[in-house]
Design a protein around this motif. Sequence first.
Motif, PDB file in Angstrom:
ATOM      1  N   MET A   1       0.846  -1.190   0.000  1.00 34.24           N
ATOM      2  CA  MET A   1       0.000   0.000   0.000  1.00 34.24           C
ATOM      3  C   MET A   1       0.884   1.243   0.000  1.00 34.24           C
ATOM      4  N   ASP A   2       0.706   2.147  -0.988  1.00 38.94           N
ATOM      5  CA  ASP A   2       1.552   3.323  -1.056  1.00 38.94           C
ATOM      6  C   ASP A   2       1.124   4.352  -0.011  1.00 38.94           C
ATOM      7  N   ALA A   3       1.989   5.339   0.211  1.00 39.87           N
ATOM      8  CA  ALA A   3       1.774   6.315   1.272  1.00 39.87           C
ATOM      9  C   ALA A   3       0.485   7.130   1.101  1.00 39.87           C
ATOM     10  N   PRO A   4       0.167   7.632  -0.115  1.00 39.12           N
ATOM     11  CA  PRO A   4      -1.077   8.386  -0.260  1.00 39.12           C
ATOM     12  C   PRO A   4      -2.320   7.566   0.070  1.00 39.12           C
ATOM     13  N   THR A   5      -2.335   6.307  -0.377  1.00 39.50           N
ATOM     14  CA  THR A   5      -3.490   5.449  -0.087  1.00 39.50           C
ATOM     15  C   THR A   5      -3.594   5.186   1.407  1.00 39.50           C
ATOM     16  N   LEU A   6      -2.453   4.919   2.042  1.00 40.11           N
ATOM     17  CA  LEU A   6      -2.448   4.691   3.478  1.00 40.11           C
ATOM     18  C   LEU A   6      -2.937   5.923   4.227  1.00 40.11           C
ATOM     19  N   GLU A   7      -2.498   7.102   3.770  1.00 44.73           N
ATOM     20  CA  GLU A   7      -2.902   8.344   4.429  1.00 44.73           C
ATOM     21  C   GLU A   7      -4.415   8.554   4.312  1.00 44.73           C
ATOM     22  N   LEU A   8      -4.959   8.286   3.118  1.00 41.42           N
ATOM     23  CA  LEU A   8      -6.397   8.469   2.917  1.00 41.42           C
ATOM     24  C   LEU A   8      -7.195   7.476   3.765  1.00 41.42           C
ATOM     25  N   LYS A   9      -6.789   6.206   3.774  1.00 36.73           N
ATOM     26  CA  LYS A   9      -7.509   5.201   4.539  1.00 36.73           C
ATOM     27  C   LYS A   9      -7.412   5.480   6.029  1.00 36.73           C
ATOM     28  N   SER A  10      -6.261   5.962   6.478  1.00 32.11           N
ATOM     29  CA  SER A  10      -6.106   6.302   7.889  1.00 32.11           C
ATOM     30  C   SER A  10      -6.993   7.475   8.278  1.00 32.11           C
ATOM     31  N   ALA A  11      -7.106   8.455   7.363  1.00 30.54           N
ATOM     32  CA  ALA A  11      -7.956   9.613   7.635  1.00 30.54           C
ATOM     33  C   ALA A  11      -9.418   9.210   7.737  1.00 30.54           C
ATOM     34  N   LEU A  12      -9.863   8.345   6.835  1.00 33.51           N
ATOM     35  CA  LEU A  12     -11.239   7.860   6.895  1.00 33.51           C
ATOM     36  C   LEU A  12     -11.494   7.093   8.183  1.00 33.51           C
ATOM     37  N   ALA A  13     -10.532   6.247   8.560  1.00 35.72           N
ATOM     38  CA  ALA A  13     -10.688   5.457   9.776  1.00 35.72           C
ATOM     39  C   ALA A  13     -10.748   6.348  11.005  1.00 35.72           C
ATOM     40  N   SER A  14      -9.958   7.416  11.010  1.00 39.24           N
ATOM     41  CA  SER A  14      -9.947   8.312  12.167  1.00 39.24           C
ATOM     42  C   SER A  14     -11.270   9.054  12.312  1.00 39.24           C
ATOM     43  N   LEU A  15     -11.926   9.359  11.180  1.00 36.76           N
ATOM     44  CA  LEU A  15     -13.235  10.008  11.244  1.00 36.76           C
ATOM     45  C   LEU A  15     -14.236   9.135  11.988  1.00 36.76           C
ATOM     46  N   PHE A  16     -14.198   7.849  11.716  1.00 42.67           N
ATOM     47  CA  PHE A  16     -15.123   6.932  12.381  1.00 42.67           C
ATOM     48  C   PHE A  16     -14.719   6.701  13.831  1.00 42.67           C
ATOM     49  N   GLU A  17     -13.411   6.619  14.086  1.00 44.05           N
ATOM     50  CA  GLU A  17     -12.929   6.336  15.431  1.00 44.05           C
ATOM     51  C   GLU A  17     -13.291   7.446  16.414  1.00 44.05           C
ATOM     52  N   CYS A  18     -13.118   8.702  15.985  1.00 48.03           N
ATOM     53  CA  CYS A  18     -13.379   9.813  16.905  1.00 48.03           C
ATOM     54  C   CYS A  18     -14.787  10.385  16.744  1.00 48.03           C
ATOM     55  N   GLY A  19     -15.465  10.080  15.632  1.00 50.55           N
ATOM     56  CA  GLY A  19     -16.817  10.591  15.414  1.00 50.55           C
ATOM     57  C   GLY A  19     -16.873  12.067  15.083  1.00 50.55           C
ATOM     58  N   LYS A  20     -15.737  12.661  14.771  1.00 54.27           N
ATOM     59  CA  LYS A  20     -15.691  14.096  14.498  1.00 54.27           C
ATOM     60  C   LYS A  20     -16.457  14.428  13.223  1.00 54.27           C
ATOM     61  N   TYR A  21     -17.235  15.512  13.281  1.00 54.22           N
ATOM     62  CA  TYR A  21     -18.021  16.011  12.153  1.00 54.22           C
ATOM     63  C   TYR A  21     -19.166  15.078  11.747  1.00 54.22           C
ATOM     64  N   SER A  22     -19.459  14.055  12.528  1.00 46.55           N
ATOM     65  CA  SER A  22     -20.561  13.157  12.166  1.00 46.55           C
ATOM     66  C   SER A  22     -21.888  13.920  12.213  1.00 46.55           C
ATOM     67  N   ASP A  23     -22.751  13.660  11.230  1.00 44.87           N
ATOM     68  CA  ASP A  23     -24.027  14.365  11.152  1.00 44.87           C
ATOM     69  C   ASP A  23     -25.183  13.401  10.887  1.00 44.87           C
ATOM     70  N   LEU A  24     -24.943  12.124  11.150  1.00 44.05           N
ATOM     71  CA  LEU A  24     -25.957  11.100  10.939  1.00 44.05           C
ATOM     72  C   LEU A  24     -25.652   9.939  11.880  1.00 44.05           C
ATOM     73  N   THR A  25     -26.701   9.264  12.335  1.00 47.52           N
ATOM     74  CA  THR A  25     -26.515   8.132  13.240  1.00 47.52           C
ATOM     75  C   THR A  25     -27.276   6.927  12.717  1.00 47.52           C
ATOM     76  N   ILE A  26     -26.550   5.803  12.577  1.00 49.32           N
ATOM     77  CA  ILE A  26     -27.186   4.540  12.224  1.00 49.32           C
ATOM     78  C   ILE A  26     -27.448   3.771  13.516  1.00 49.32           C
ATOM     79  N   VAL A  27     -28.691   3.356  13.697  1.00 52.92           N
ATOM     80  CA  VAL A  27     -29.076   2.610  14.886  1.00 52.92           C
ATOM     81  C   VAL A  27     -29.413   1.183  14.477  1.00 52.92           C
ATOM     82  N   CYS A  28     -28.841   0.223  15.213  1.00 52.60           N
ATOM     83  CA  CYS A  28     -29.160  -1.186  14.967  1.00 52.60           C
ATOM     84  C   CYS A  28     -29.232  -1.874  16.321  1.00 52.60           C
TER      85      CYS A  28
END
Length: 291
Positions: A1-28
């Motif tokens: 995995m190249d650095a740009p792809t890793l950086e993008l995937k890490s950024a997406l994962a961090s959004l979910f991990e911290c919940g920052k800027y979330s504006d929708l909630t899935i309930v199950c």
Amino acid sequence: MDAPTLELKSALASLFECGKYSDLTIVCGAKRYPVHRVLLATRSTFFDGACRNGFQEAETGIIDLSEDDAEAVEHMVQYFYHLDYLNKKPLSRRSSQRSNRSSSPLSPRFARRTAPRKLNFALVEDPLLALVAAANISMPMTPPPDVHMFHNLDASTKMPDSPMADQFEDDDLESVLSEPDMDMDKAHLVTHAKVYAIAEKYGIAGLKTLARNKFAEQIDLHLSSAEFPEACEEVYETTFHTDRGLRNIIIQTFRANPSLSLRPDVEMTIRETPGLAFELFRMASGLPVSS
């Protein structure tokens, strides 16, 4: 995995991990997943419709999926942020921070680089990845002029009592890059069938393709497992007869392994699953399985 792809995937994962800027909630059931409309609406026809003005979900910011399989919903949400599911070690915000520090101009890893790395933009399909890759190319890739000052430090200064933090960061980053997928450790055929079905239900094309590929990879590895007949039943009960994604894989597996039908557990599943029994009958009769 190249650095740009890793950086993008890490950024997406961090959004979910911290919940920052979330504006929708899935309930199950008892679980709640803070998510981001833009990520879901641009990759799912269902969530695109649910997030539009005029729908109750758009007004309340809550989408209740309690009627769906809880495991499948969890993997679906994981896919939105990790571009995968059932990973042994998904990328996290911490790995993103390690990636950024490892590319610092003063880090040992950076100082060892001698030439910029050329990226093949023909392989970059995502526009966001292309932008990240372009930014990565534009960064200076040679050490700053004053890096040689570190070579003048004596041994006592360069060798602290404890290991350098960058050593841990480099090791952890490499472990993220090379961490194997836990899919191959044990059978997950039923799980992949459930994820395939929920991806079809909510119009998530990428997840549906991923689940199909995982199912195809695992079915040969775990053909003798007790989960194989369960997966057959799951597929034929949760997909339409016109959806051949997983059904064709199962029929081809029976065609290549005629002795499967002699297994008591498989025979019982065939008896209790009319759709599977009918298609196996057509296969044995030399007739086309799908019309």
